[in-house]
Write an enzyme that holds these catalytic residues in place. Structure first.
Site, short mmCIF file in Angstrom:
data_model
loop_
_atom_site.label_atom_id
_atom_site.label_comp_id
_atom_site.label_asym_id
_atom_site.label_seq_id
_atom_site.Cartn_x
_atom_site.Cartn_y
_atom_site.Cartn_z
N GLU A 1 0.63 -1.31 -0.16
CA GLU A 1 0.02 0.04 -0.27
C GLU A 1 0.58 1.26 -0.19
OE1 GLU A 1 -3.80 0.41 -0.44
OE2 GLU A 1 -2.76 -1.31 -1.64
N ARG B 1 17.84 7.92 -23.24
CA ARG B 1 17.32 7.98 -24.70
C ARG B 1 18.52 9.47 -24.49
NH1 ARG B 1 13.70 6.14 -27.56
NH2 ARG B 1 13.85 7.78 -28.86
N ASP C 1 14.65 18.13 -31.58
CA ASP C 1 13.83 19.08 -32.21
C ASP C 1 12.57 18.91 -32.97
OD1 ASP C 1 17.17 21.33 -32.35
OD2 ASP C 1 16.18 21.12 -31.02
C1 9D3 Z 1 -5.51 2.36 -2.46
C2 9D3 Z 1 -4.70 3.82 -2.27
N1 9D3 Z 1 -3.18 3.17 -3.45
C3 9D3 Z 1 -2.76 4.79 -3.84
C4 9D3 Z 1 -3.60 5.23 -5.51
C5 9D3 Z 1 -2.77 2.47 -3.53
C6 9D3 Z 1 -1.15 2.71 -4.49
C7 9D3 Z 1 -1.94 1.74 -5.53
C8 9D3 Z 1 -0.39 1.54 -6.34
C9 9D3 Z 1 -0.54 2.23 -3.94
C10 9D3 Z 1 0.98 2.04 -4.42
C11 9D3 Z 1 0.00 1.58 -5.97
C12 9D3 Z 1 2.37 1.35 -6.34
N2 9D3 Z 1 2.07 2.53 -7.74
C13 9D3 Z 1 3.33 2.98 -7.56
O1 9D3 Z 1 4.16 2.56 -7.01
C14 9D3 Z 1 4.03 3.99 -8.37
C15 9D3 Z 1 2.69 4.10 -9.71
C16 9D3 Z 1 1.31 3.88 -9.88
O2 9D3 Z 1 0.75 2.92 -9.80
N3 9D3 Z 1 0.75 4.98 -11.19
C17 9D3 Z 1 1.80 5.06 -11.70
N4 9D3 Z 1 3.35 5.74 -11.30
C18 9D3 Z 1 3.64 5.08 -10.04
S1 9D3 Z 1 4.63 5.55 -9.48
C19 9D3 Z 1 4.92 4.42 -8.46
#
Ligand code: 9D3
Length: 250
Positions: free
Chosen positions: A115, A153, A168
């Protein structure tokens, strides 16, 4: 540039980064990669990295200690690099952030799982939090890979073409134009005649018009950010007129 990745899945990071443009940058030592597994920094027999949340609720929380020790190990080899947490709560990563990161010496990425992380770890050790968009993934590994790919990149010598030239033509805030290759005629249609004309000025003009038009049709949010010069304004106007003629004016 060196990347240090703190992750429970180091093999995922290593295998993904062995491929393609990033893999070649690693081979050629334009970038370096080290993974640090918080599980290696546990001391109990079960190698525990997560625990139940204070206050109750679903899911588990990444414990401070294995993360702290992994970050400290990474910091010893990359003392000047920022600690960046990939997190749904982070600032949105975009091309301008990729550019500023490419101007630095690398980063220590922390990939969350469960979480979330104990907030005290975030408050004490994390310099910046980044998200790659508003959708829910299972952890920070794919986002870390996306950031590393986008930054790599941009490094000199990574792409065949001079990176600034590519930037560019493509990363000016407009979408790319359509591409075609052989055959000239297929069941699915013909290549636009202008691309076969050999007239490079006309081809560049057509491509720019298509880029502006695609941005207008598909990403009005990007278009609104642009400050188009007179030539671009005229090209877009032309595209809009063509489009309206083809689709009928209401
Ligand atoms: C239930 C609440 N959630 C928060 C939005 C819990 C939760 C969801 C997904 C906690 C951790 C995650 C794991 N996601 C990432 O670590 C994460 C992430 C993503 O889920 N979407 C877009 N960018 C990122 S960067 C890290």
């Amino acid at each position: 540039m060196r990347f240090d990745v703190i992750t429970l899945f180091p093999e995922f990071i290593r295998q993904a980064m062995a491929i393609g443009v990033v893999g070649r940058a690693l081979d050629r030592q334009i970038i370096g990669l080290d993974c640090w597994n918080p599980r290696d920094y546990t001391e109990d027999n079960y190698r525990t990295v997560d625990d139940r949340p204070y206050g109750g609720g679903p899911g588990m929380v990444f414990m401070i200690e294995p993360l702290r020790r992994a970050v400290q190990a990474a910091r010893r080899v990359a003392p000047d690099n920022p600690v960046i947490l990939l997190s749904p709560q982070g600032q949105r990563f975009d091309q301008s952030r990729a550019k500023s990161m490419a101007a630095g010496s690398g980063a220590i990425f922390v990939c969350g799982r469960y979480e979330g992380l104990d907030q005290r770890f975030v408050d004490h050790y994390v310099d910046e939090e980044l998200s790659i968009g508003d959708f829910v993934l299972s952890g920070g590994e794919l986002p870390a890979l996306a950031v590393i790919d986008a930054v790599t990149r941009l490094l000199p010598g990574v792409l065949h073409t001079d990176a600034s030239a590519i930037e560019d033509s493509f990363m000016d805030g407009t979408l790319d134009c359509p591409h075609y290759t052989r055959p000239e005629k297929s069941e699915e249609g013909e290549v636009p005649a202008v691309l076969l004309s050999g007239n490079h000025a006309l081809i560049a003009r057509w491509r720019r018009k298509q880029s502006l038009g695609a941005t207008w049709l598909r990403r009005p949010d990007l278009l609104a950010q642009l400050n188009l010069n007179k030539v671009d304004q005229a090209l877009l106007r032309e595209f809009m007129d063509d489009h309206k003629a083809e689709n009928g004016v209401q």
